[in-house]
Scaffold this motif. Structure first.
Motif, PDB file in Angstrom:
ATOM      1  N   UNK B   8       8.402  -2.365 -10.984  1.00  0.00           N
ATOM      2  CA  UNK B   8       7.536  -2.470  -9.805  1.00  0.00           C
ATOM      3  C   UNK B   8       7.171  -1.074  -9.303  1.00  0.00           C
ATOM      4  N   UNK B   9       8.161  -0.181  -9.244  1.00  0.00           N
ATOM      5  CA  UNK B   9       7.882   1.175  -8.742  1.00  0.00           C
ATOM      6  C   UNK B   9       7.011   1.956  -9.720  1.00  0.00           C
ATOM      7  N   UNK B  12       3.609   0.713  -9.010  1.00  0.00           N
ATOM      8  CA  UNK B  12       3.179   1.266  -7.718  1.00  0.00           C
ATOM      9  C   UNK B  12       2.743   2.720  -7.893  1.00  0.00           C
ATOM     10  N   UNK B  13       3.514   3.481  -8.667  1.00  0.00           N
ATOM     11  CA  UNK B  13       3.251   4.914  -8.850  1.00  0.00           C
ATOM     12  C   UNK B  13       2.004   5.181  -9.690  1.00  0.00           C
ATOM     13  N   UNK B  19       0.162  -2.884  -7.510  1.00  0.00           N
ATOM     14  CA  UNK B  19       0.367  -2.905  -6.062  1.00  0.00           C
ATOM     15  C   UNK B  19       0.005  -1.577  -5.420  1.00  0.00           C
ATOM     16  N   UNK B  20      -0.303  -1.621  -4.115  1.00  0.00           N
ATOM     17  CA  UNK B  20      -0.605  -0.404  -3.378  1.00  0.00           C
ATOM     18  C   UNK B  20       0.190  -0.363  -2.090  1.00  0.00           C
ATOM     19  N   UNK B  21      -0.355   0.306  -1.085  1.00  0.00           N
ATOM     20  CA  UNK B  21       0.367   0.509   0.169  1.00  0.00           C
ATOM     21  C   UNK B  21       0.700  -0.786   0.901  1.00  0.00           C
ATOM     22  N   UNK B  24       3.675  -2.390  -0.899  1.00  0.00           N
ATOM     23  CA  UNK B  24       4.834  -1.528  -0.667  1.00  0.00           C
ATOM     24  C   UNK B  24       5.386  -1.752   0.740  1.00  0.00           C
ATOM     25  N   UNK B  25       4.494  -1.902   1.715  1.00  0.00           N
ATOM     26  CA  UNK B  25       4.925  -2.134   3.104  1.00  0.00           C
ATOM     27  C   UNK B  25       5.664  -3.462   3.217  1.00  0.00           C
ATOM     28  N   UNK B  27       7.304  -4.982   0.863  1.00  0.00           N
ATOM     29  CA  UNK B  27       8.609  -4.817   0.218  1.00  0.00           C
ATOM     30  C   UNK B  27       9.599  -4.112   1.149  1.00  0.00           C
ATOM     31  N   UNK B  28       9.144  -3.065   1.817  1.00  0.00           N
ATOM     32  CA  UNK B  28      10.024  -2.342   2.744  1.00  0.00           C
ATOM     33  C   UNK B  28      10.457  -3.261   3.889  1.00  0.00           C
ATOM     34  N   UNK B  30      10.806  -6.474   3.567  1.00  0.00           N
ATOM     35  CA  UNK B  30      11.771  -7.401   2.951  1.00  0.00           C
ATOM     36  C   UNK B  30      13.151  -6.761   2.847  1.00  0.00           C
ATOM     37  N   UNK B 154       3.106   1.045   7.900  1.00  0.00           N
ATOM     38  CA  UNK B 154       2.442   1.046   6.596  1.00  0.00           C
ATOM     39  C   UNK B 154       1.393  -0.053   6.504  1.00  0.00           C
ATOM     40  N   UNK B 155       1.744  -1.252   6.982  1.00  0.00           N
ATOM     41  CA  UNK B 155       0.819  -2.387   6.863  1.00  0.00           C
ATOM     42  C   UNK B 155      -0.463  -2.127   7.650  1.00  0.00           C
ATOM     43  N   UNK B 158      -3.271  -0.391   6.064  1.00  0.00           N
ATOM     44  CA  UNK B 158      -4.058  -1.190   5.134  1.00  0.00           C
ATOM     45  C   UNK B 158      -4.999  -2.157   5.849  1.00  0.00           C
TER      46      UNK B 158
END
Lengths: 206, 206
Positions: B8-9, B12-13, B19-21, B24-25, B27-28, B30, B154-155, B158
């Protein structure tokens, strides 16, 4: 981290001693620095940012290394907790308990401190990408800033919870001071970038 | 999220669109709410917190549901990006482009807004655990607070990145206002809990 996200979060959510807040903080930092890699990847090779190409390549290389290090630190944090769990299990009338507990507390505060040192380097990449990264990915720089800042705030909690119980107060206070200085360095860089990005997108600073 | 953290990372990278920001938000968030579950699990059944047993069971049930929802939103965010990527690919002289782009921007801002609504419920659990959760896990409440706050920050990035490009400014400004109100609600709750926990552990507020 050869492990399902679902399984890792199940373990985190459980009452099992590890992973805990330290490993969770390192993971959040890894998510943040993966976004730094993404922004570098979206900038690299673009004509508009040709003047920064070398810097962006250096950022990408550092971001990849820092992400690996943060994932390693999830495991290191879990391993450092084992002697502490053992020390807590020693009967309170055992004369060796205090020394073992003190050593274990010192050992358990190493990983969160190392996480902070690693995040400080990540926060420098956020600052660099905020001026040299592709404007098309600027919201992702803002996300990375928020996550790396939060990872530091989480990691330092796991310094505090160990230093609080140490009897060697000089060691404890010194480690707290060093950790707080690092967190302030990280959050001041990240929070400034966050607010600049938010305002540039028509949003509000936080 | 039947997927390795590592994979996943890596995705993301990469420069891949998702996935993007936004993901990622989520997930953080969660990770943060998994820590809420952990604190509830470490409190449940303990004599010292018997008076809160029913509340803690309710917190645990909610936290588990919110975690699942945040993991779902990673996928929803990725799916909502597809029509946007397509709309960007339409030649600029195509007369249908503007309408399709506007619709895609509105669609792409739904998932990050839903993430914010979910995180607002998570932040209520953080507040409840800060007074009813086991003191032995209080550093994890502080970690959860930092992560849920960062996930919201973060969310909302977006939301901004999509509203910025909308031509319907009334819709855009209205959505921005609602999103900013939610983020302020989440961060004010989480940041207050964070500072109280830090000071209770001999650390410093941030």
């Amino acid at each position: 981290m050869n492990k399902d996200i679902d399984l890792f979060l199940n373990d985190l959510a459980s009452s099992a001693p590890t992973p805990g807040g330290g490993g969770a903080s390192s993971l959040v930092g890894a998510v943040g620095v993966a976004l730094c890699s993404m922004v570098a990847n979206l900038t690299s090779g673009k004509k508009k940012y040709a003047e920064y190409q070398q810097d962006i390549e250096a950022v990408l290389e550092q971001a990849e290394g820092l992400r690996l290090r943060l994932l390693e630190l999830i495991d290191e944090d879990a391993r450092a907790f084992e002697p502490l769990a053992k020390a807590y299990g020693i009967p309170k009338d055992n004369p060796g308990r205090d020394v073992m507990l003190e050593d274990a507390l010192k050992g358990a505060s190493d990983a969160p401190y190392d996480i902070l040192c690693t995040l400080d380097a990540c926060s420098d990449l956020v600052v660099e990408l905020s001026t040299k990264g592709s404007r098309l990915a600027i919201s992702d720089v803002g996300c990375a800033a928020a996550m790396i800042s939060a990872a530091a705030k989480g990691a330092v909690m796991n310094v505090y919870i160990n230093t609080k119980l140490m009897t060697d107060r000089e060691y404890a206070d010194n480690l707290n001071d060093k950790a707080i200085t690092l967190v302030r360095s990280i959050t001041s860089k990240c929070d400034r970038v966050y607010d600049i990005v938010a305002e540039s997108l028509g949003g509000a600073p936080m």
